[in-house]
Design a protein around this motif. Structure first.
Motif, PDB file in Angstrom:
ATOM      1  N   MET A  55      18.815 -11.926  69.636  1.00 23.56           N
ATOM      2  CA  MET A  55      19.870 -11.847  68.631  1.00 23.56           C
ATOM      3  C   MET A  55      19.365 -11.131  67.385  1.00 23.56           C
ATOM      4  SD  MET A  55      22.221 -14.854  66.971  1.00 23.56           S
ATOM      5  CE  MET A  55      23.528 -14.398  65.812  1.00 23.56           C
ATOM      6  N   LEU A  56      19.709  -9.852  67.273  1.00 23.01           N
ATOM      7  CA  LEU A  56      19.307  -9.069  66.118  1.00 23.01           C
ATOM      8  C   LEU A  56      20.425  -8.946  65.096  1.00 23.01           C
ATOM      9  CD1 LEU A  56      17.331  -6.204  67.895  1.00 23.01           C
ATOM     10  CD2 LEU A  56      16.452  -8.329  66.899  1.00 23.01           C
ATOM     11  N   ARG A  79      24.483 -16.112  63.239  1.00 20.33           N
ATOM     12  CA  ARG A  79      23.307 -16.867  62.804  1.00 20.33           C
ATOM     13  C   ARG A  79      23.639 -17.718  61.582  1.00 20.33           C
ATOM     14  NH1 ARG A  79      17.875 -15.804  63.993  1.00 20.33           N
ATOM     15  NH2 ARG A  79      18.481 -13.777  64.861  1.00 20.33           N
ATOM     16  N   VAL A  80      23.114 -18.938  61.554  1.00 22.52           N
ATOM     17  CA  VAL A  80      23.319 -19.829  60.420  1.00 22.52           C
ATOM     18  C   VAL A  80      22.271 -19.506  59.359  1.00 22.52           C
ATOM     19  CG1 VAL A  80      23.368 -22.218  59.634  1.00 22.52           C
ATOM     20  CG2 VAL A  80      24.258 -21.639  61.908  1.00 22.52           C
ATOM     21  N   PRO A  81      22.672 -19.053  58.176  1.00 19.59           N
ATOM     22  CA  PRO A  81      21.693 -18.651  57.154  1.00 19.59           C
ATOM     23  C   PRO A  81      20.776 -19.805  56.748  1.00 19.59           C
ATOM     24  CG  PRO A  81      23.915 -17.910  56.580  1.00 19.59           C
ATOM     25  CD  PRO A  81      24.069 -18.847  57.735  1.00 19.59           C
ATOM     26  N   PHE A  82      19.501 -19.486  56.561  1.00 20.80           N
ATOM     27  CA  PHE A  82      18.490 -20.403  56.036  1.00 20.80           C
ATOM     28  C   PHE A  82      18.224 -21.602  56.944  1.00 20.80           C
ATOM     29  CE2 PHE A  82      20.926 -18.696  52.348  1.00 20.80           C
ATOM     30  CZ  PHE A  82      19.971 -17.773  51.924  1.00 20.80           C
ATOM     31  N   SER A  83      18.682 -21.587  58.184  1.00 19.96           N
ATOM     32  CA  SER A  83      18.434 -22.720  59.081  1.00 19.96           C
ATOM     33  C   SER A  83      16.998 -22.663  59.604  1.00 19.96           C
ATOM     34  CB  SER A  83      19.424 -22.703  60.254  1.00 19.96           C
ATOM     35  OG  SER A  83      19.383 -21.467  60.942  1.00 19.96           O
ATOM     36  N   ASP A  84      16.372 -23.833  59.731  1.00 16.41           N
ATOM     37  CA  ASP A  84      15.006 -23.934  60.202  1.00 16.41           C
ATOM     38  C   ASP A  84      14.855 -25.239  61.001  1.00 16.41           C
ATOM     39  OD1 ASP A  84      12.329 -23.533  60.676  1.00 16.41           O
ATOM     40  OD2 ASP A  84      11.681 -24.231  58.689  1.00 16.41           O
ATOM     41  N   PRO A  85      14.687 -25.162  62.332  1.00 11.49           N
ATOM     42  CA  PRO A  85      14.573 -23.948  63.142  1.00 11.49           C
ATOM     43  C   PRO A  85      15.893 -23.164  63.158  1.00 11.49           C
ATOM     44  CG  PRO A  85      14.798 -25.863  64.543  1.00 11.49           C
ATOM     45  CD  PRO A  85      14.613 -26.381  63.151  1.00 11.49           C
ATOM     46  N   PRO A  86      15.832 -21.862  63.500  1.00 13.94           N
ATOM     47  CA  PRO A  86      17.035 -21.033  63.454  1.00 13.94           C
ATOM     48  C   PRO A  86      18.156 -21.597  64.327  1.00 13.94           C
ATOM     49  CG  PRO A  86      15.080 -19.679  63.738  1.00 13.94           C
ATOM     50  CD  PRO A  86      14.637 -21.089  63.907  1.00 13.94           C
ATOM     51  N   GLN A  87      19.356 -21.612  63.770  1.00 12.92           N
ATOM     52  CA  GLN A  87      20.534 -22.066  64.493  1.00 12.92           C
ATOM     53  C   GLN A  87      21.558 -20.942  64.574  1.00 12.92           C
ATOM     54  OE1 GLN A  87      21.776 -25.568  62.280  1.00 12.92           O
ATOM     55  NE2 GLN A  87      20.650 -26.903  63.668  1.00 12.92           N
ATOM     56  N   VAL A  88      22.463 -21.071  65.537  1.00 16.59           N
ATOM     57  CA  VAL A  88      23.471 -20.045  65.741  1.00 16.59           C
ATOM     58  C   VAL A  88      24.810 -20.712  66.048  1.00 16.59           C
ATOM     59  CG1 VAL A  88      22.908 -19.840  68.204  1.00 16.59           C
ATOM     60  CG2 VAL A  88      24.030 -17.961  67.034  1.00 16.59           C
ATOM     61  N   THR A 118      27.528 -25.227  67.147  1.00 16.73           N
ATOM     62  CA  THR A 118      26.281 -24.786  66.532  1.00 16.73           C
ATOM     63  C   THR A 118      25.119 -25.371  67.323  1.00 16.73           C
ATOM     64  OG1 THR A 118      27.284 -24.672  64.331  1.00 16.73           O
ATOM     65  CG2 THR A 118      24.885 -24.773  64.441  1.00 16.73           C
ATOM     66  N   VAL A 119      24.167 -24.516  67.727  1.00 15.64           N
ATOM     67  CA  VAL A 119      22.999 -24.958  68.488  1.00 15.64           C
ATOM     68  C   VAL A 119      21.757 -24.260  67.943  1.00 15.64           C
ATOM     69  CG1 VAL A 119      24.353 -25.311  70.595  1.00 15.64           C
ATOM     70  CG2 VAL A 119      23.202 -23.123  70.225  1.00 15.64           C
ATOM     71  N   LEU A 141      19.297 -21.186  73.588  1.00 16.03           N
ATOM     72  CA  LEU A 141      20.308 -20.280  74.112  1.00 16.03           C
ATOM     73  C   LEU A 141      19.640 -19.125  74.848  1.00 16.03           C
ATOM     74  CD1 LEU A 141      23.433 -19.932  73.939  1.00 16.03           C
ATOM     75  CD2 LEU A 141      23.020 -18.398  72.022  1.00 16.03           C
ATOM     76  N   THR A 142      20.118 -18.821  76.042  1.00 13.58           N
ATOM     77  CA  THR A 142      19.651 -17.645  76.770  1.00 13.58           C
ATOM     78  C   THR A 142      20.628 -16.507  76.537  1.00 13.58           C
ATOM     79  OG1 THR A 142      18.588 -18.960  78.509  1.00 13.58           O
ATOM     80  CG2 THR A 142      19.143 -16.673  79.042  1.00 13.58           C
ATOM     81  N   ILE A 143      20.147 -15.442  75.916  1.00 16.66           N
ATOM     82  CA  ILE A 143      20.983 -14.260  75.705  1.00 16.66           C
ATOM     83  C   ILE A 143      20.717 -13.293  76.852  1.00 16.66           C
ATOM     84  CG2 ILE A 143      21.454 -12.298  74.201  1.00 16.66           C
ATOM     85  CD1 ILE A 143      20.746 -14.041  71.827  1.00 16.66           C
TER      86      ILE A 143
END
Length: 266
Positions: free
Chosen positions: A203-204, A225-234, A247-248, A253-255
């Motif tokens: 996910m770019l 993408r969820v901004p500032f999430s840690d670990p990254p969330q989408v 939201t996960v 997630l497999t892209i």
């Protein structure tokens, strides 16, 4: 928990122990940052029964193949899935390393050649705008191994200049997939086709992707993408406004690839 679930979990644990790996080590080798990402397959509960998809089996095979005594073979891993116990890969006409193919079970284009030069294959996989489906899987002898892949159901002759310059895809890593379901309406309708670039499997940018959760059939969804999430969330978004956004964590997630083009009846 069913006998099948217990058997899958036991076999998963036995393979890990045979490879001499801890849960953390196996998770890292499979591309996950934490053991919790795979823990449910070895230690399921009554609410989350394990189901090993082909994508997950591919990651497990990469991590375990050749380890242990006796060395773990592809058939040992594929025994966890509903597929035949065989070496399974997908198809890539641009690859010349047939005998050395690793078989990562991502959607690729290995061992297929178009009947018309430059044609893009449509495979027997339908991207769910809701729930998807995986159709016929074919097995081919390659050297001393067996390779399997999704059956090509059609070939689309799309100019390479369009694919490279307009759709911004890698022609040698591109597939056509059909849409089923209504969760991406009105943007994508049932029966529409999309051009999926398998090389763009991370996910770019916030856009539409072919995805899988590693357990269910592939889907087409808009990712944000969820901004500032840690670990990254989408956020997983359906264009149909009547449906909920989920939201996960991104690592779960497999892209499969980015959706780069749309073939529709209008």
């Amino acid at each position: 928990m069913s006998d099948t679930s217990e058997n899958i979990s036991n076999q998963w644990r036995k393979l890990r122990e045979r490879a001499g790996m801890s849960m953390d080590e196996l998770a890292r080798e499979m591309g996950y940052s934490r053991a919790s990402s795979i823990q449910r397959y070895e230690n399921p509960d009554e609410y989350r029964k394990p189901s090993i998809s082909t994508e997950l089996a591919g990651k497990l095979l990469k991590a375990l193949k050749g380890r242990g005594n006796p060395p773990i073979e592809p058939k040992d891993v594929w025994a966890l899935t509903r597929l035949p116990s065989s070496f399974v890969s997908s198809f890539d006409p641009d690859s010349e390393e047939v005998d050395g193919a690793e078989g990562d079970l991502s959607y690729s284009r290995e061992h297929w050649h178009p009947s018309v030069d430059g044609a893009v294959p449509e495979v027997d996989v339908k991207l769910g705008a809701g729930f998807g489906s995986v159709g016929e899987v074919i097995n081919l002898p390659v050297g001393r191994e067996t390779v399997a892949g999704h059956r090509v159901v059609a070939e689309w002759l799309i100019p390479e200049s369009y694919l490279r310059n307009e759709a911004k895809v890698s022609p040698g890593f591109t597939l056509i997939m059909e849409i089923v379901g209504d969760s991406m309406m009105p943007t994508y309708l049932p029966g529409d086709r999309v051009i999926v670039d398998l090389a763009q499997n991370s996910m770019l940018t916030d856009t539409v992707y072919a995805i899988s959760d590693g357990q269910t059939e592939p889907q087409i969804k808009r990712l944000q993408r969820v901004p500032f999430s840690d670990p990254p969330q989408v956020r997983i978004i359906s264009d149909n406004p009547a449906l909920e956004t989920f939201t996960v964590e991104l690592e779960r997630l497999t892209i499969i690839g980015r959706v780069c083009g749309h073939i529709a009846r209008r």
